[in-house]
Design an enzyme around this catalytic site. Structure first.
Site, PDB file in Angstrom:
ATOM      1  CD  GLU A 197       3.466  -0.077  -5.458  1.00  0.00           C
ATOM      2  OE1 GLU A 197       3.290   0.438  -4.350  1.00  0.00           O
ATOM      3  OE2 GLU A 197       2.662   0.054  -6.416  1.00  0.00           O
ATOM      4  CB  CYS A 243       2.597   3.063  -6.909  1.00  0.00           C
ATOM      5  SG  CYS A 243       1.053   2.456  -7.657  1.00  0.00           S
ATOM      6  CE  LYS A 294       2.792   3.781  -2.566  1.00  0.00           C
ATOM      7  NZ  LYS A 294       2.033   2.585  -2.977  1.00  0.00           N
TER       8      LYS A 294
END
Length: 275
Positions: free
Chosen positions: A40, A154, A112
């Protein structure tokens, strides 16, 4: 076929990050095919203004041109953990995972979904990703020579329902590029990754940021590759570098055949019946 996770210490300057990444990519083994994942924030990290300035429209811009060129030059499938992309008509950005095939063609992207708005007992303290980014609203599972890839980024790791949905869509390799903080990483990083591997019977490829990034931000590193039994295949605790592990398609099939948990799951079916 082999899986590769690249660990790096990115900063706010793209030219510096670009040079660092190119040096790491030059360390790739000669064997092909390779599925290579960057962490990331591989393009820009640790500075809101730098992210806003560097952000590109999806499919346009010199940063994405460089990423595509690397995939083509090295003959790899390249998963760019995340970079900032612009949202038409919005002052906010998406944190976007990009997937390039070995010809340099972008074959998938994922915005995301879960944003990191938390307080952590470290030098940075309060994290508010939503100040800069807007959440995505779609899952992504794609075909590749390595199997079906399920994309995530993440903080998504803390939401098992996302990974169950990826598995239901056929995911065989879960992509979890990250920049876990040192505090939360030490406590939860590996157990969460192993849980996602075990409960979904998937390989997990988790490339991470490592080290100090300015502004009190410290990341945990410990990039991992796990097999569908949750066994650790490779780990890089500290520093920059890469880890490699073989992809054993037969092992994946055998684990799923001997313990067919996806077929045995009842709660999902019950909820669907009652919906």
């Amino acid at each position: 076929m082999e899986l590769v996770a690249i660990q790096m210490n990115a900063g706010p300057d793209w030219p510096a990050n670009k040079a660092r990444l190119e040096k790491l990519l030059q360390q790739l083994p000669p064997s092909r095919p390779l599925l290579v994942q960057l962490p990331e924030n591989a393009v820009v990290f640790g500075n809101r203004d730098a992210a806003l300035q560097l952000a590109e429209r999806l499919g346009e811009g010199p940063v994405q041109d460089s990423l595509a060129a690397w995939a083509r030059q090295f003959g790899i499938w390249l998963v760019v953990g995340s970079m900032p992309t612009r949202i038409e008509g919005s002052g906010k950005l998406h944190s976007t995972c990009l997937v390039y095939d070995d010809r340099g063609e972008r074959v998938a992207h994922y915005h995301k979904v879960h944003l990191f708005d938390v307080e952590v007992a470290d030098g940075h303290g309060r994290y508010q990703e939503s100040a800069t980014y807007a959440p995505g609203d779609a899952l992504c599972v794609i075909d590749s020579p390595f199997g079906r890839l399920g994309l995530s980024i993440c903080y998504d790791l803390r939401f098992p329902e996302l990974y169950r949905a990826l598995r239901e869509r056929g995911a065989e390799i879960l992509m979890v590029p990250a920049a876990f903080t040192r505090v939360t990483g030490q406590a939860h990083w590996q157990p969460l990754l192993q849980a996602r591997a075990i409960e979904n019977q998937c390989y997990v490829l988790a490339a991470a940021q490592y080290g100090d990034h300015g502004g009190g931000r410290q990341t945990w590193g410990h990039s991992l590759i796990l097999d569908p039994w949750g066994e650790l295949q490779a780990c890089l605790p500290k520093g920059e570098g890469l880890i490699i592990a073989p992809l054993e398609v037969e092992r994946l099939a055998r684990i799923r055949s001997q313990m067919p948990v996806a077929q045995h799951a009842r709660l999902t079916a019950v909820w669907r019946d009652k919906a």
